[in-house]
Design an enzyme around this catalytic site. Structure first.
Site, PDB file in Angstrom:
ATOM      1  N   GLY A   1     -29.490   4.897 -23.980  1.00  9.51           N
ATOM      2  CA  GLY A   1     -30.345   5.722 -24.020  1.00  9.51           C
ATOM      3  C   GLY A   1     -29.944   7.052 -24.605  1.00  9.51           C
ATOM      4  O   GLY A   1     -28.617   7.013 -25.242  1.00  9.51           O
TER       5      GLY A   1
ATOM      6  N   CYS B   1     -18.803   8.757 -24.313  1.00  4.34           N
ATOM      7  CA  CYS B   1     -19.852   7.998 -24.967  1.00  4.34           C
ATOM      8  C   CYS B   1     -21.216   9.146 -24.821  1.00  4.34           C
ATOM      9  O   CYS B   1     -21.079  10.244 -25.147  1.00  4.34           O
ATOM     10  CB  CYS B   1     -20.163   6.768 -24.498  1.00  4.34           C
ATOM     11  SG  CYS B   1     -20.777   5.646 -25.606  1.00  4.34           S
ATOM     12  N   LEU B   2     -22.232   8.647 -23.748  1.00  6.91           N
ATOM     13  CA  LEU B   2     -23.300   9.299 -23.500  1.00  6.91           C
ATOM     14  C   LEU B   2     -22.722  10.794 -23.182  1.00  6.91           C
ATOM     15  O   LEU B   2     -23.333  11.755 -23.534  1.00  6.91           O
ATOM     16  CB  LEU B   2     -24.220   8.822 -22.562  1.00  6.91           C
ATOM     17  CG  LEU B   2     -25.536   9.624 -22.251  1.00  6.91           C
ATOM     18  CD1 LEU B   2     -26.647   8.591 -22.344  1.00  6.91           C
ATOM     19  CD2 LEU B   2     -25.605  10.148 -20.821  1.00  6.91           C
TER      20      LEU B   2
ATOM     21  N   HIS C   1     -14.607   4.079 -25.854  1.00  6.16           N
ATOM     22  CA  HIS C   1     -14.397   3.911 -24.275  1.00  6.16           C
ATOM     23  C   HIS C   1     -13.026   3.683 -24.099  1.00  6.16           C
ATOM     24  O   HIS C   1     -12.446   2.441 -24.401  1.00  6.16           O
ATOM     25  CB  HIS C   1     -15.370   2.517 -23.966  1.00  6.16           C
ATOM     26  CG  HIS C   1     -16.530   2.885 -23.721  1.00  6.16           C
ATOM     27  ND1 HIS C   1     -17.318   2.578 -22.572  1.00  6.16           N
ATOM     28  CD2 HIS C   1     -17.635   3.185 -24.595  1.00  6.16           C
ATOM     29  CE1 HIS C   1     -18.651   2.973 -22.678  1.00  6.16           C
ATOM     30  NE2 HIS C   1     -18.798   3.210 -24.065  1.00  6.16           N
TER      31      HIS C   1
ATOM     32  N   GLU D   1     -11.478   2.743 -21.604  1.00  5.68           N
ATOM     33  CA  GLU D   1     -11.186   1.917 -20.347  1.00  5.68           C
ATOM     34  C   GLU D   1     -11.392   0.460 -21.059  1.00  5.68           C
ATOM     35  O   GLU D   1     -11.090  -0.342 -20.349  1.00  5.68           O
ATOM     36  CB  GLU D   1     -12.083   2.024 -19.422  1.00  5.68           C
ATOM     37  CG  GLU D   1     -13.657   1.419 -19.564  1.00  5.68           C
ATOM     38  CD  GLU D   1     -14.582   2.125 -20.479  1.00  5.68           C
ATOM     39  OE1 GLU D   1     -15.583   1.852 -20.776  1.00  5.68           O
ATOM     40  OE2 GLU D   1     -13.985   3.242 -20.844  1.00  5.68           O
TER      41      GLU D   1
END
Length: 605
Positions: free
Chosen positions: A463, A490-491, A582, A584
């Site tokens: 979202g 990210c978000l 990301h 990770e």
């Protein structure tokens, strides 16, 4: 089967997802529908496929002696299985409807709601053959390492499964899962097969889907694993009768006091047949498929309570037979993972192709197996991606009873959050994991005052940042200099950019999920002393470098190869950072170093 005593065996339907994921189904099973079946087995005969030998297993020695005597006189009889032709089945959707559903999923991906969704399509009709005959035909024409057969006579139910995929196995405190994504047919010759295999290995879409699934299953294992005790054992191409797949084996060491059923609950249903992020796509699957999945994509297997050993498959390539007044009726479901790069017509063709073997076994198609390239089962090793370490850590992940002065990680309903948490533990820090989308009435300031975190990480999630008010509150406080060192992933990165006044848009170059991309950085901030790197992206929304202003509170530290999409930002004043990748992920180079650099920042004075 390493069975030493009585054990349990059976199957669980996919529809139990409403107990393993926080969702309510719009299309639940009918009242009284069978959701699982388990038997306690005290006596059994085990057939070893490698040696062809059969042996009895029971604590009843008299029974064992009688059975062993019978087995010693047993003669193998070769039977050519056959099934009776049946009337053609009816599909629950047309090809055109299937294509429109793929396009609907594309729209949700572009809007940042999900990364991938596995959609299934069904064929249903009467079957003239008995379930055992359908099974024998399936085993003969389409052998698979995790096949199974369940016949519940008193419920008029039979399950014929020709699955190549393991959901999980447990042995003591070690859990193993083997996600499959990436498919090519067998070749008519060795040369053709090698070409098809290399095409699969080098295909960006196939590798991105596989990488996404590996990251997802690492996360699921991480829910029940000891800190930083998840590792990748191997990465292979596995060939089956008619297809070849990319397969990765992910292992983890369970926390003390947990057992095989804790492991099952953590990974069920399998990520390869749902998608990512898990909770969001499970709800979307229910809305799109508009019917219960029943046992398709559930799991069939066994567990032994005394040794904590178990093995469960994922029930793909499965026919579910039910008996009514007209005889046996079967439902076969097949599908595939839909990503932004999926072609609607190709997805329709793939679903039909995957269903074909069982459609033949049900007598709904001519038995054309001789015209399909086939081969023996084999394994071909590939280099393991990434350099993730699994060194045991004395640090912990706290989810209910929190620890002050630890790293605070805000979970935004993502399917990779535990990967971040375990990486933090591996770097020597305790982690408090708080829910960013259901944290009750606690504000960011309340949480800060109660936990006094050393660092804050605003985690990824589906979202837009507005869907996580708590994350937006943290982002505004961070840029105002009111928080300890803060990293947005990210978000979380997008929340920081919005707090700085930057417009967030759907990426003009399209979504990227599970693909490592070039990260052009300036060697500043989190990128100090780092060489040229590639980092894995999972995003549909982006900031444009052209929106950077001299009066902005943040500056750009990294972009993509086009220099138009922002991949990293940094506050001009405070130790506040955002990354649109990301660290990770198994596909991210130097992800551990970037996170370690962040954690070495001290709170500003």
């Amino acid at each position: 089967v390493p069975i030493t005593g009585p054990f349990w065996t059976g199957a669980f339907s996919y529809d139990l997802v409403q107990w393993t994921q926080p969702i309510g189904l719009q299309y639940p099973p009918n009242e009284g529908e069978l959701l699982s079946v388990l038997w306690r087995i005290d006596k059994c005969i085990v057939h070893c496929k490698e040696t062809g030998m059969m042996k009895s297993n029971s604590i009843d020695e008299q029974w064992k002696e009688l059975v062993d005597l019978c087995l010693s006189n047993h003669e193998t009889i070769d039977i050519v299985p056959s099934v009776k032709p049946s009337n053609l089945p009816i599909s629950n959707c047309t090809d055109e409807e299937h294509e429109r559903i793929v396009e609907t999923i594309h729209s949700a991906i572009k809007d940042g709601q999900l990364y991938q969704l596995n959609y299934g399509r069904s064929w249903e009709g009467q079957v003239a053959s008995e379930p055992w005959d359908v099974l024998c035909h399936s085993v003969s024409s389409n052998p698979a390492p995790f096949s199974g057969f369940v016949h519940v006579k008193d419920e008029d139910l039979a399950l014929i499964c020709a699955s190549p995929e393991s959901l999980l196995s447990t042995n003591g405190d070690v859990i193993t899962t083997a996600p499959i994504k990436g498919t090519r047919p067998r070749g008519a010759s060795l040369a053709e097969e090698l070409l098809l295999r290399e095409d699969m290995i080098s295909d960006r879409k196939e590798r991105a889907e596989h990488r996404m699934l590996v990251d997802l299953m690492r996360n699921d294992v991480g829910v029940i694993a000891k800190p930083n005790q998840i590792w990748i054992e191997r990465f292979d191409v596995e060939t089956y009768a008619e297809v070849q797949h990319l397969v990765t084996r992910v292992k983890g060491r369970m926390k003390d006091g947990l057992d095989a059923f804790d492991a099952f609950q953590a990974v069920f249903p399998g990520g390869s047949i749902t998608g990512c992020p898990r909770t969001v796509v499970c709800a979307a699957i229910d809305e799109l498929e508009k019917q219960p999945r029943s046992f398709w994509t559930g799991s069939l297997g066994w567990f032994e309570t005394t040794t904590n050993m178990s093995s469960w498959n994922i029930m793909i390539r499965t026919a579910e037979l039910k008996k009514d007044t007209h005889g046996w009726r079967s439902r076969v479901t097949a599908g595939g993972g839909i990503t932004i790069e999926s072609n609607p017509k190709s997805e329709v063709a793939e679903a039909k192709w995957k269903a074909n073997a069982l459609l033949r076994s049900c007598g709904w198609m001519d038995d054309d197996r001789l015209s399909i390239p086939r081969g023996d089962l084999s394994v071909h090793s590939l280099p393991i991606e990434g350099d993730l370490k699994s060194t045991p850590s004395s640090n912990e992940i706290f989810t209910t009873e929190f620890k002050q002065d630890s790293v605070l990680l805000v979970d935004n309903l993502d399917s990779f959050t535990y990967n971040i948490a375990h990486m933090i533990c591996g770097l020597g820090y305790d982690v408090n994991l708080v829910n960013g989308r259901g944290n009750g009435n606690d504000s960011a300031i309340d949480i800060i005052e109660r936990l006094n975190p050393s660092h804050i990480i605003l985690g990824p999630g589906p979202g837009w940042p507005k869907d996580s008010p708590l994350t937006m509150e943290f982002a505004k406080l961070a840029l105002a200099g009111k928080l300890p060192p803060t990293l947005g992933i990210c978000l979380g990165h997008q929340a920081l950019g919005i707090a700085a006044g930057w417009p967030l848009i759907q990426s003009p170059s399209g979504p990227v999920h599970g693909t490592p991309v070039e990260c052009l950085h300036n060697g500043q901030g989190l990128f100090s002393n780092l060489p040229h790197i590639k980092m894995t992206r999972y995003n549909s929304l982006s900031f444009l470098s052209s929106d950077n202003r001299d009066d902005s509170a943040v500056l750009i530290d990294a972009t993509d190869a086009t220099k138009s999409l922002v991949l990293a930002i940094r506050s001009k004043t405070y130790p506040v950072f955002g990354v649109q990748f990301h660290p990770e992920s198994v596909g991210s180079q130097s992800g551990t170093l970037i996170l370690d650099t962040f954690l070495n920042y001290e709170a500003h004075g």
